[in-house]
Design a protein around this motif. Structure first.
Motif, mmCIF file in Angstrom:
data_model
loop_
_atom_site.group_PDB
_atom_site.id
_atom_site.type_symbol
_atom_site.label_atom_id
_atom_site.label_comp_id
_atom_site.label_asym_id
_atom_site.label_seq_id
_atom_site.Cartn_x
_atom_site.Cartn_y
_atom_site.Cartn_z
ATOM 1 N N THR A 26 4.894 6.129 4.963
ATOM 2 C CA THR A 26 5.513 4.853 4.626
ATOM 3 C C THR A 26 4.844 3.684 5.327
ATOM 4 O OG1 THR A 26 7.650 5.941 4.303
ATOM 5 C CG2 THR A 26 7.681 3.564 4.622
ATOM 6 N N THR A 27 4.462 3.866 6.583
ATOM 7 C CA THR A 27 3.952 2.750 7.366
ATOM 8 C C THR A 27 2.436 2.644 7.427
ATOM 9 O OG1 THR A 27 4.034 4.065 9.396
ATOM 10 C CG2 THR A 27 5.977 2.761 8.849
ATOM 11 N N PRO A 31 0.893 1.732 2.616
ATOM 12 C CA PRO A 31 0.430 0.345 2.652
ATOM 13 C C PRO A 31 -1.073 0.201 2.428
ATOM 14 C CG PRO A 31 2.023 0.699 4.382
ATOM 15 C CD PRO A 31 1.718 2.045 3.796
ATOM 16 N N LEU A 34 -1.657 0.638 -1.164
ATOM 17 C CA LEU A 34 -1.207 -0.567 -1.848
ATOM 18 C C LEU A 34 -2.262 -1.658 -1.765
ATOM 19 C CD1 LEU A 34 1.319 -1.730 -3.298
ATOM 20 C CD2 LEU A 34 2.035 -2.639 -1.080
ATOM 21 N N ILE A 63 2.588 -5.696 2.333
ATOM 22 C CA ILE A 63 2.475 -4.535 3.212
ATOM 23 C C ILE A 63 3.451 -4.643 4.385
ATOM 24 C CG2 ILE A 63 0.954 -3.536 4.973
ATOM 25 C CD1 ILE A 63 -1.319 -3.802 2.942
ATOM 26 N N PHE A 66 6.810 -2.938 3.950
ATOM 27 C CA PHE A 66 6.875 -1.485 4.140
ATOM 28 C C PHE A 66 6.686 -1.105 5.605
ATOM 29 C CE2 PHE A 66 5.624 -2.154 -0.265
ATOM 30 C CZ PHE A 66 6.487 -1.323 -0.929
ATOM 31 N N VAL A 67 5.717 -1.741 6.258
ATOM 32 C CA VAL A 67 5.392 -1.379 7.637
ATOM 33 C C VAL A 67 6.538 -1.706 8.589
ATOM 34 C CG1 VAL A 67 3.835 -1.825 9.569
ATOM 35 C CG2 VAL A 67 2.923 -1.644 7.255
ATOM 36 N N TYR A 110 0.517 -3.244 11.537
ATOM 37 C CA TYR A 110 0.327 -4.216 10.457
ATOM 38 C C TYR A 110 -0.950 -5.018 10.647
ATOM 39 C CZ TYR A 110 1.831 -7.912 7.169
ATOM 40 O OH TYR A 110 1.929 -8.807 6.135
ATOM 41 N N GLN A 113 -3.977 -2.814 9.973
ATOM 42 C CA GLN A 113 -4.120 -2.568 8.542
ATOM 43 C C GLN A 113 -4.672 -3.790 7.828
ATOM 44 O OE1 GLN A 113 -0.112 -1.324 7.620
ATOM 45 N NE2 GLN A 113 -0.740 0.795 7.384
ATOM 46 N N SER A 144 5.876 -10.084 10.271
ATOM 47 C CA SER A 144 6.368 -8.823 10.838
ATOM 48 C C SER A 144 7.585 -9.065 11.721
ATOM 49 C CB SER A 144 5.250 -8.156 11.650
ATOM 50 O OG SER A 144 5.669 -6.902 12.154
#
Length: 264
Positions: A26-27, A31, A34, A63, A66-67, A110, A113, A144
């Motif tokens: 998920t994290t 992402p 995506l 993103i 989700f993160v 985050y 990424q 975030s």
């Protein structure tokens, strides 16, 4: 003391995340996948910029949902139901450290990424370095931070970790379709555009795009070019809106967040 506890909890959260397959997907994995969606769009233009880069910068904002938001909603819910939060609150840890540690862990992921996706876009889409790197990453970090209290608030309405994936679904659909992350809303009625622009994810998208393209995305296309200094002024109102949503999220979380299981 607060900083030390926050850093220790962040390291613990990062270690636990790598051991949980669902949380890892998920994290981290999802992402990144995506973000790679933009690599399929190598032709055409959207809102005056290359479609691939337009989508890539939108995905950078999405993103964060989700993160941070989806992940922490699950984490806070599971820890509450398993009495972990109650024990943590009864220890030497402050509430600020508990939330800050989890939020810091997600923010670090985050940011890394985002750097990886921007690099991938430069290689695969012929992109360029962001015109204002500090502004772009400030938008990412604030985005975030914004999702941390929102996740805490939503966890108060979530019965279990399994149901958290369903609880966040309506928010994901609304924010994804109104933030202009993947397509502009220029053809929609003015009132719709105004409401959509005021929702939490929209200012994050705008700040990231202003920082990346060096264009004022708060104005209608074709978006006027802005210098490094001018980009701060263009993004200023959107940054303030993100901060306003952080305050709103904290107020809602203070009212609805639960430290003990819902059955208690």
């Amino acid at each position: 003391m607060l900083l030390n506890h926050t850093l220790r909890l962040a390291r613990l959260d990062l270690a636990l995340l790598t051991r949980n397959r669902m949380a890892f997907f998920t994290t981290i994995a999802f992402p990144l996948l995506l973000g790679c969606v933009a690599l399929l769009l190598k032709e055409g233009f959207v809102s005056g910029v290359a479609s691939g880069l337009y989508t890539l910068t939108g995905m950078l904002a999405l993103i964060g949902f989700f993160v941070t938001f989806m992940h922490l909603t699950t984490v806070f819910t599971v820890r509450r139901e398993e009495l972990v939060l109650k024990r943590m609150r009864g220890s030497v840890l402050s509430e600020a450290a508990i939330f800050g540690g989890s939020g810091l862990a997600c923010t670090v992921i985050y940011v890394l990424q985002a750097a990886a996706i921007i690099t991938l876009g430069m290689v695969a889409l012929g992109g360029h370095l962001p015109r204002n790197i500090p502004l772009l990453f400030l938008g990412i970090v604030l985005g975030s931070v914004m999702f941390v209290p929102m996740a805490a608030a939503l966890s108060g309405f979530t019965k279990s970790g399994e149901s958290a994936q369903i609880t966040v679904l309506p928010a994901m659909l609304v924010l994804a379709t109104t933030s202009q992350a993947s397509f502009p809303l220029s053809g929609m009625p003015d009132i719709v555009q105004r409401v959509a622009g005021a929702l939490p994810l929209s200012p994050v998208v705008d700040v990231i795009r202003i920082g990346y393209f060096g264009q004022d995305f708060t104005q209608a296309a074709p978006h006027p070019a802005v210098s490094f200094a001018e980009s701060w002024g263009a993004a200023g109102p959107r940054l303030l809106l993100i901060v306003a949503w952080i305050v709103v999220g904290v107020l809602i979380a203070r009212k609805h967040f639960r430290w003990e299981p819902r059955s208690s």
